[in-house]
Write a protein that holds these residues in place. Structure first.
Motif, PDB file in Angstrom:
ATOM      1  N   PRO A 230      -7.732  -7.821  -5.116  1.00  0.00           N
ATOM      2  CA  PRO A 230      -7.724  -6.747  -4.429  1.00  0.00           C
ATOM      3  C   PRO A 230      -9.290  -7.048  -3.662  1.00  0.00           C
ATOM      4  N   GLU A 231      -9.580  -8.680  -3.884  1.00  0.00           N
ATOM      5  CA  GLU A 231     -10.284  -8.963  -2.347  1.00  0.00           C
ATOM      6  C   GLU A 231      -9.539  -8.446  -0.967  1.00  0.00           C
ATOM      7  N   ARG A 232      -8.335  -9.256  -0.855  1.00  0.00           N
ATOM      8  CA  ARG A 232      -7.713  -8.923  -0.316  1.00  0.00           C
ATOM      9  C   ARG A 232      -7.283  -7.707   0.411  1.00  0.00           C
ATOM     10  N   ILE A 233      -7.371  -6.694  -0.557  1.00  0.00           N
ATOM     11  CA  ILE A 233      -6.719  -5.216   0.220  1.00  0.00           C
ATOM     12  C   ILE A 233      -8.743  -4.657   0.921  1.00  0.00           C
ATOM     13  N   GLU A 234      -9.676  -5.505   0.203  1.00  0.00           N
ATOM     14  CA  GLU A 234     -11.089  -4.749   0.428  1.00  0.00           C
ATOM     15  C   GLU A 234     -10.932  -4.773   2.365  1.00  0.00           C
ATOM     16  N   MET A 235     -10.294  -6.420   2.415  1.00  0.00           N
ATOM     17  CA  MET A 235     -11.132  -6.561   3.795  1.00  0.00           C
ATOM     18  C   MET A 235     -10.102  -6.911   4.901  1.00  0.00           C
ATOM     19  N   LEU A 236      -8.735  -6.617   4.535  1.00  0.00           N
ATOM     20  CA  LEU A 236      -7.827  -6.194   5.327  1.00  0.00           C
ATOM     21  C   LEU A 236      -8.060  -4.613   5.568  1.00  0.00           C
ATOM     22  N   THR A 237      -8.562  -3.492   4.550  1.00  0.00           N
ATOM     23  CA  THR A 237      -8.579  -2.052   4.626  1.00  0.00           C
ATOM     24  C   THR A 237      -9.866  -1.763   6.056  1.00  0.00           C
ATOM     25  N   GLU A 238     -11.140  -3.193   5.605  1.00  0.00           N
ATOM     26  CA  GLU A 238     -11.921  -2.908   6.585  1.00  0.00           C
ATOM     27  C   GLU A 238     -11.722  -3.405   7.779  1.00  0.00           C
ATOM     28  N   SER A 239     -10.483  -4.257   7.805  1.00  0.00           N
ATOM     29  CA  SER A 239     -10.322  -4.810   9.796  1.00  0.00           C
ATOM     30  C   SER A 239      -9.976  -4.307  10.385  1.00  0.00           C
ATOM     31  N   VAL A 240      -8.213  -3.162   9.454  1.00  0.00           N
ATOM     32  CA  VAL A 240      -7.749  -2.626  10.269  1.00  0.00           C
ATOM     33  C   VAL A 240      -8.683  -0.963   9.963  1.00  0.00           C
ATOM     34  N   GLN A 241      -9.212  -0.353   9.781  1.00  0.00           N
ATOM     35  CA  GLN A 241      -9.792   0.402   9.923  1.00  0.00           C
ATOM     36  C   GLN A 241      -9.684   1.820  11.059  1.00  0.00           C
ATOM     37  N   SER A 242      -9.820   0.316  12.176  1.00  0.00           N
ATOM     38  CA  SER A 242      -9.584   1.453  13.332  1.00  0.00           C
ATOM     39  C   SER A 242      -8.686   1.346  14.032  1.00  0.00           C
ATOM     40  N   PHE A 243      -7.692   1.676  13.770  1.00  0.00           N
ATOM     41  CA  PHE A 243      -6.219   1.026  14.236  1.00  0.00           C
ATOM     42  C   PHE A 243      -6.139   2.728  13.960  1.00  0.00           C
ATOM     43  N   GLY A 244      -5.476   3.722  14.280  1.00  0.00           N
ATOM     44  CA  GLY A 244      -5.060   5.250  13.515  1.00  0.00           C
ATOM     45  C   GLY A 244      -4.054   4.822  12.298  1.00  0.00           C
ATOM     46  N   ASN A 245      -3.158   4.046  12.964  1.00  0.00           N
ATOM     47  CA  ASN A 245      -1.447   3.403  12.195  1.00  0.00           C
ATOM     48  C   ASN A 245      -1.259   2.622  11.454  1.00  0.00           C
ATOM     49  N   VAL A 246      -2.775   2.189  10.949  1.00  0.00           N
ATOM     50  CA  VAL A 246      -2.285   0.768  10.076  1.00  0.00           C
ATOM     51  C   VAL A 246      -2.573   0.924   8.797  1.00  0.00           C
ATOM     52  N   SER A 247      -1.913   0.948   7.652  1.00  0.00           N
ATOM     53  CA  SER A 247      -2.703   0.547   6.606  1.00  0.00           C
ATOM     54  C   SER A 247      -2.380  -0.152   5.604  1.00  0.00           C
ATOM     55  N   VAL A 248      -2.640  -0.533   4.264  1.00  0.00           N
ATOM     56  CA  VAL A 248      -2.895  -2.055   3.400  1.00  0.00           C
ATOM     57  C   VAL A 248      -1.666  -1.503   1.977  1.00  0.00           C
ATOM     58  N   ALA A 249      -0.646  -2.189   1.855  1.00  0.00           N
ATOM     59  CA  ALA A 249      -0.521  -2.293   0.799  1.00  0.00           C
ATOM     60  C   ALA A 249      -0.111  -3.398  -0.060  1.00  0.00           C
ATOM     61  N   THR A 250       0.655  -3.360  -1.049  1.00  0.00           N
ATOM     62  CA  THR A 250       0.815  -4.960  -1.914  1.00  0.00           C
ATOM     63  C   THR A 250       1.920  -3.969  -2.415  1.00  0.00           C
ATOM     64  N   PHE A 251       3.101  -5.231  -3.010  1.00  0.00           N
ATOM     65  CA  PHE A 251       4.185  -5.955  -2.775  1.00  0.00           C
ATOM     66  C   PHE A 251       4.583  -7.256  -3.929  1.00  0.00           C
ATOM     67  N   ASP A 252       5.273  -7.026  -4.809  1.00  0.00           N
ATOM     68  CA  ASP A 252       5.544  -7.407  -5.979  1.00  0.00           C
ATOM     69  C   ASP A 252       7.510  -7.736  -5.252  1.00  0.00           C
ATOM     70  N   GLY A 253       8.056  -8.838  -6.088  1.00  0.00           N
ATOM     71  CA  GLY A 253       9.249  -8.882  -5.876  1.00  0.00           C
ATOM     72  C   GLY A 253      10.212  -9.788  -4.319  1.00  0.00           C
ATOM     73  N   LEU A 254      11.262  -8.844  -4.247  1.00  0.00           N
ATOM     74  CA  LEU A 254      12.193  -8.813  -2.476  1.00  0.00           C
ATOM     75  C   LEU A 254      10.673  -8.454  -1.570  1.00  0.00           C
ATOM     76  N   LEU A 255      11.273  -8.742  -0.826  1.00  0.00           N
ATOM     77  CA  LEU A 255      10.276  -7.714   0.837  1.00  0.00           C
ATOM     78  C   LEU A 255      11.263  -6.323   0.955  1.00  0.00           C
ATOM     79  N   VAL A 256      12.485  -7.199   0.938  1.00  0.00           N
ATOM     80  CA  VAL A 256      13.015  -6.263   1.215  1.00  0.00           C
ATOM     81  C   VAL A 256      13.416  -4.847   1.119  1.00  0.00           C
TER      82      VAL A 256
END
Ligand code: PNS
Length: 165
Positions: A50-76
């Motif tokens: 959750p802390e990493r989500i917060e830091m990333l979300t704050e840092s990318v908010q100026s980009f209109g086409n960037v979002s933040v997500a989490t994942f588990d398991g296989l990347l593909v």
């Protein structure tokens, strides 16, 4: 017209200015960029997911086409589930290449329709890694200028045992 969605996966523990430079480059190339935080990393993290989500979300908010997500398991599997076509990874030095090549080829074997694209951050970040940031910070050194403001403030707020900060 078809749009290209890319996934930029990683641990981001913590996000560095090298990561952010790469996000800026990816945001220019792709229609949508999803920065995806791996949830089940074996490494003992400095920051919770959750802390990493917060830091990333704050840092990318100026980009209109960037979002933040989490994942588990296989990347593909996450890439396919997101209807994305591309995996973005950063290469700093030749030493990164071997591991990145292995991952890219394994991911290609698992999902041949997904392409991995390697981008290079500005050379001024070529020595910056989350591992070194954590190490320097934990030993009391300054990481100003190497991580985004959202990370600096959280590092400063964190009182480490045995440190008189
Ligand atoms: O920033 P990192 O820690 O170098 O990122 C590594 C990451 C998250 C890209 C890699 O560990 C990963 O994709 N993990 C998900 C599990 C997976 O798909 N493993 C097979 C990769 S070939």
């Amino acid at each position: 017209m078809s749009t290209v969605k890319a996934i930029y996966p990683g641990s981001f523990d913590p996000l560095t200015n090298g990561h952010l430079d790469l996000i800026a480059r990816g945001a220019k190339i792709f229609d949508h960029l999803v920065v995806a935080i791996l949830k089940n990393s074996e490494k003992a993290p400095l920051f919770s997911v959750p802390e990493r989500i917060e830091m990333l979300t704050e840092s990318v908010q100026s980009f209109g086409n960037v979002s933040v997500a989490t994942f588990d398991g296989l990347l593909v599997e996450f890439v396919v589930q997101q209807c994305a076509q591309v995996i973005v990874r950063g290469i700093r030095a030749i030493s990164d290449y071997e591991y990145e090549l292995q991952m890219a080829l394994m991911n290609r074997r698992l999902a041949p329709q997904v392409e991995t694209v390697f981008l290079m951050a500005d050379e001024k970040y070529s020595y910056v890694s989350s591992r070194l940031i954590k190490n320097v910070f934990e030993l009391g050194g300054s990481v100003d200028g190497l991580v985004p403001q959202a990370v600096v403030s959280r590092l400063q707020a964190r009182v480490l045992p045995n440190k008189n900060r």
